[in-house]
Design a protein around this motif. Structure first.
Motif, mmCIF file in Angstrom:
data_model
loop_
_atom_site.group_PDB
_atom_site.id
_atom_site.type_symbol
_atom_site.label_atom_id
_atom_site.label_comp_id
_atom_site.label_asym_id
_atom_site.label_seq_id
_atom_site.Cartn_x
_atom_site.Cartn_y
_atom_site.Cartn_z
ATOM 1 N N ARG A 9 2.451 1.500 -31.873
ATOM 2 C CA ARG A 9 1.477 0.708 -31.108
ATOM 3 C C ARG A 9 0.150 1.434 -31.125
ATOM 4 N NH1 ARG A 9 4.304 -2.467 -26.251
ATOM 5 N NH2 ARG A 9 3.162 -4.140 -27.262
ATOM 6 N N SER A 10 -0.890 0.717 -31.450
ATOM 7 C CA SER A 10 -2.243 1.281 -31.562
ATOM 8 C C SER A 10 -2.224 2.586 -32.363
ATOM 9 C CB SER A 10 -2.844 1.541 -30.177
ATOM 10 O OG SER A 10 -2.808 0.377 -29.400
ATOM 11 N N ARG A 50 0.090 4.719 -32.745
ATOM 12 C CA ARG A 50 0.967 5.799 -32.237
ATOM 13 C C ARG A 50 2.422 5.364 -32.314
ATOM 14 N NH1 ARG A 50 0.949 6.846 -26.569
ATOM 15 N NH2 ARG A 50 2.887 7.989 -26.793
ATOM 16 N N VAL A 100 5.659 5.044 -30.773
ATOM 17 C CA VAL A 100 6.134 5.128 -29.387
ATOM 18 C C VAL A 100 7.660 5.027 -29.289
ATOM 19 C CG1 VAL A 100 3.965 4.387 -28.358
ATOM 20 C CG2 VAL A 100 5.676 2.686 -28.895
ATOM 21 N N PRO A 122 10.699 10.671 -19.284
ATOM 22 C CA PRO A 122 9.449 10.699 -18.508
ATOM 23 C C PRO A 122 8.582 9.459 -18.741
ATOM 24 C CG PRO A 122 9.574 12.560 -20.067
ATOM 25 C CD PRO A 122 10.772 11.715 -20.303
ATOM 26 N N ASN A 123 7.548 9.323 -17.926
ATOM 27 C CA ASN A 123 6.581 8.228 -18.103
ATOM 28 C C ASN A 123 6.068 8.238 -19.546
ATOM 29 O OD1 ASN A 123 5.367 8.992 -14.853
ATOM 30 N ND2 ASN A 123 6.459 7.160 -15.408
ATOM 31 N N GLY A 124 6.021 7.056 -20.132
ATOM 32 C CA GLY A 124 5.466 6.935 -21.479
ATOM 33 C C GLY A 124 6.423 7.341 -22.578
ATOM 34 N N ALA A 125 7.699 7.619 -22.233
ATOM 35 C CA ALA A 125 8.666 8.084 -23.244
ATOM 36 C C ALA A 125 9.067 6.980 -24.229
ATOM 37 C CB ALA A 125 9.918 8.628 -22.552
ATOM 38 N N GLY A 126 8.847 5.711 -23.827
ATOM 39 C CA GLY A 126 9.182 4.605 -24.733
ATOM 40 C C GLY A 126 10.344 3.742 -24.247
ATOM 41 N N LYS A 127 10.750 3.896 -22.984
ATOM 42 C CA LYS A 127 11.920 3.164 -22.466
ATOM 43 C C LYS A 127 11.675 1.648 -22.474
ATOM 44 C CE LYS A 127 11.678 5.454 -18.542
ATOM 45 N NZ LYS A 127 10.489 6.286 -18.851
ATOM 46 N N THR A 128 10.526 1.240 -21.904
ATOM 47 C CA THR A 128 10.232 -0.196 -21.840
ATOM 48 C C THR A 128 10.099 -0.772 -23.247
ATOM 49 O OG1 THR A 128 9.122 0.025 -19.716
ATOM 50 C CG2 THR A 128 8.523 -1.897 -21.024
ATOM 51 N N THR A 129 9.434 -0.034 -24.116
ATOM 52 C CA THR A 129 9.238 -0.529 -25.491
ATOM 53 C C THR A 129 10.597 -0.723 -26.172
ATOM 54 O OG1 THR A 129 7.184 0.738 -25.542
ATOM 55 C CG2 THR A 129 8.004 -0.087 -27.650
ATOM 56 N N GLN A 158 10.022 -4.636 -15.713
ATOM 57 C CA GLN A 158 9.428 -3.723 -14.733
ATOM 58 C C GLN A 158 8.310 -4.430 -13.968
ATOM 59 O OE1 GLN A 158 7.564 -0.390 -16.706
ATOM 60 N NE2 GLN A 158 8.220 1.022 -15.109
ATOM 61 N N HIS A 161 14.341 5.798 -13.334
ATOM 62 C CA HIS A 161 13.673 7.082 -13.081
ATOM 63 C C HIS A 161 14.472 7.971 -12.147
ATOM 64 C CE1 HIS A 161 10.064 7.127 -15.325
ATOM 65 N NE2 HIS A 161 9.664 5.950 -14.884
HETATM 66 N N1 LIG Z 1 0.223 -2.486 -26.059
HETATM 67 C C1 LIG Z 1 0.188 -1.171 -26.199
HETATM 68 N N2 LIG Z 1 -0.781 -0.586 -26.929
HETATM 69 C C2 LIG Z 1 -0.836 0.751 -27.075
HETATM 70 N N3 LIG Z 1 0.046 1.605 -26.536
HETATM 71 C C3 LIG Z 1 1.027 1.068 -25.795
HETATM 72 C C4 LIG Z 1 1.151 -0.329 -25.586
HETATM 73 N N4 LIG Z 1 2.216 -0.534 -24.800
HETATM 74 C C5 LIG Z 1 2.740 0.676 -24.521
HETATM 75 N N5 LIG Z 1 2.020 1.633 -25.124
HETATM 76 C C6 LIG Z 1 2.249 3.079 -25.043
HETATM 77 O O1 LIG Z 1 3.548 3.329 -25.522
HETATM 78 C C7 LIG Z 1 4.100 4.449 -24.850
HETATM 79 C C8 LIG Z 1 5.477 4.073 -24.328
HETATM 80 O O2 LIG Z 1 5.296 3.133 -23.273
HETATM 81 P P1 LIG Z 1 6.539 2.569 -22.474
HETATM 82 O O3 LIG Z 1 6.001 1.597 -21.477
HETATM 83 O O4 LIG Z 1 7.558 2.090 -23.430
HETATM 84 O O5 LIG Z 1 7.067 3.901 -21.759
HETATM 85 P P2 LIG Z 1 8.098 4.062 -20.561
HETATM 86 O O6 LIG Z 1 9.040 5.150 -20.952
HETATM 87 O O7 LIG Z 1 8.705 2.756 -20.195
HETATM 88 O O8 LIG Z 1 7.128 4.577 -19.410
HETATM 89 P P3 LIG Z 1 7.199 4.440 -17.781
HETATM 90 O O9 LIG Z 1 8.355 5.301 -17.346
HETATM 91 O O10 LIG Z 1 5.893 5.011 -17.366
HETATM 92 O O11 LIG Z 1 7.367 3.001 -17.449
HETATM 93 C C9 LIG Z 1 3.115 4.820 -23.740
HETATM 94 O O12 LIG Z 1 2.362 5.929 -24.158
HETATM 95 C C10 LIG Z 1 2.241 3.583 -23.627
HETATM 96 O O13 LIG Z 1 0.923 3.916 -23.199
#
Ligand SMILES: Nc1ncnc2c1ncn2[C@@H]1O[C@H](COP(=O)(O)OP(=O)(O)OP(=O)(O)O)[C@@H](O)[C@H]1O
Length: 289
Positions: free
Chosen positions: A16-17, A19, A21, A40-47, A90, A204
């Motif tokens: 994504r962008s 990077r 993820v 942790p936050n931003g680890a990629g779980k939601t993706t 979420q 979390h």
């Molecule tokens: N549309 C997007 N464009 C660019 N980067 C994105 C986009 N969506 C998510 N990201 C990035 O992808 C990475 C993973 O995001 P994701 O939401 O999957 O993490 P997460 O583990 O669910 O985090 P959290 O625990 O904070 O909810 C993050 O760094 C986020 O900023």
């Protein structure tokens, strides 16, 4: 006979962008398993959950293969996927003006014939979900007026009404008090045991994730760093390193409980130490009256 595989990912990579993820994740989940996904936050779980549910926005760069209940995600129609997989997001988007009951009834959409209307069976499923989640008193409220925790339960209700084979939960209890957390996760656990649904839940709260997940996956920077039983994954060194946290892990009835340790000691402890080191009245300084 061992349970069949329901979810498989092979080399799943999401960029994504520019990077990466989600980074070359391989994952197999068998029918009826509860996998807690931590990281942790931003680890990629939601993706990763969105990739499993076929919900990544069009144009997202995805490599690798995701199969759910034998169907390739990405090649299947939305409606077909929605009959197999439900996600509790979420950050739910709730249509304007719908009541809680109507919101939950939206979960039946993939089962209602195109251009058809919901039938008695759909209404019964919705009534059951309202009942099991204790949402009766809120059923006629406009969903957008609910508190965060109430809305979280209503959105879980929509996912349960879908009667999926696979339930994906993204931080399902983040807005709930401890009693509601237990109520909601126990309900999901009953559905897993009684109906054989498969659960993948991003959480979390590491201790809560260990109580319900028989298996845990630790994501960090998009990579699956650990995959095993809660006692294998929740080791204090690994958690400390990945989260940048100081924790202890103790076992309660065989289930690991993660305790965050305070780096700064409480002011009361420091005062006690100071008293032991320096008596309040140093010897030889007694004041005679
Ligand atoms: N549309 C997007 N464009 C660019 N980067 C994105 C986009 N969506 C998510 N990201 C990035 O992808 C990475 C993973 O995001 P994701 O939401 O999957 O993490 P997460 O583990 O669910 O985090 P959290 O625990 O904070 O909810 C993050 O760094 C986020 O900023």
């Amino acid at each position: 006979m061992s349970a069949p595989d329901v979810v498989t990912c092979r080399g799943l990579t999401v960029v994504r962008s520019g990077r990466t993820v989600v980074d070359a994740v391989d994952l197999t989940v068998t029918q009826g398993e509860w996998v807690s996904m931590i990281g942790p936050n931003g680890a990629g779980k939601t993706t990763l959950l969105h990739a499993l549910a076929g919900l990544l926005p069009a144009g997202t760069s995805v490599e690798g293969e995701v199969t759910v209940a034998g169907r390739r995600i990405g090649r299947s129609k939305r409606r077909e996927i929605a009959r197999m997989i439900a996600i509790m997001p979420q950050r739910p988007v709730v249509p304007d003006g719908v009541t809680v009951r109507e919101l939950i009834a939206l979960g039946r959409t993939p089962h209602v014939p195109r251009f058809g209307v919901e039938g008695p069976r759909d209404r019964k499923v919705v009534a059951d979900v309202v009942d099991r989640l204790g949402l009766g008193p809120l059923a006629d409220r406009v969903a957008s007026t609910l508190s965060g925790g109430e809305l979280q339960r209503a959105v879980l209700g929509r996912a349960l009404a879908q009667q999926p084979k696979v339930l994906l939960l993204d931080e399902p209890t983040s807005a709930l008090d401890i009693g509601r957390q237990q109520q909601v996760l126990d309900l999901v656990e009953h559905m897993r045991r009684d109906d054989g649904i498969t659960v993948v839940a991003a959480m979390h709260d590491l201790s809560l994730a260990a109580v319900y997940g028989e298996r845990m996956i630790l994501l960090s920077d998009g990579r699956a760093l650990a995959d095993g039983s809660p006692t294998e994954v929740l080791n204090p060194e690994l958690i400390g390193e990945v989260y940048g946290a100081r924790v202890d892990v103790v076992l309660h009835d065989g289930v690991p409980v993660v305790l965050p340790l305070r780096t700064e000691r409480p002011a009361s402890d420091r005062a006690e130490d100071a008293e032991e080191a320096e008596p309040a009245t140093p010897p030889g300084t007694e004041v005679s009256s």
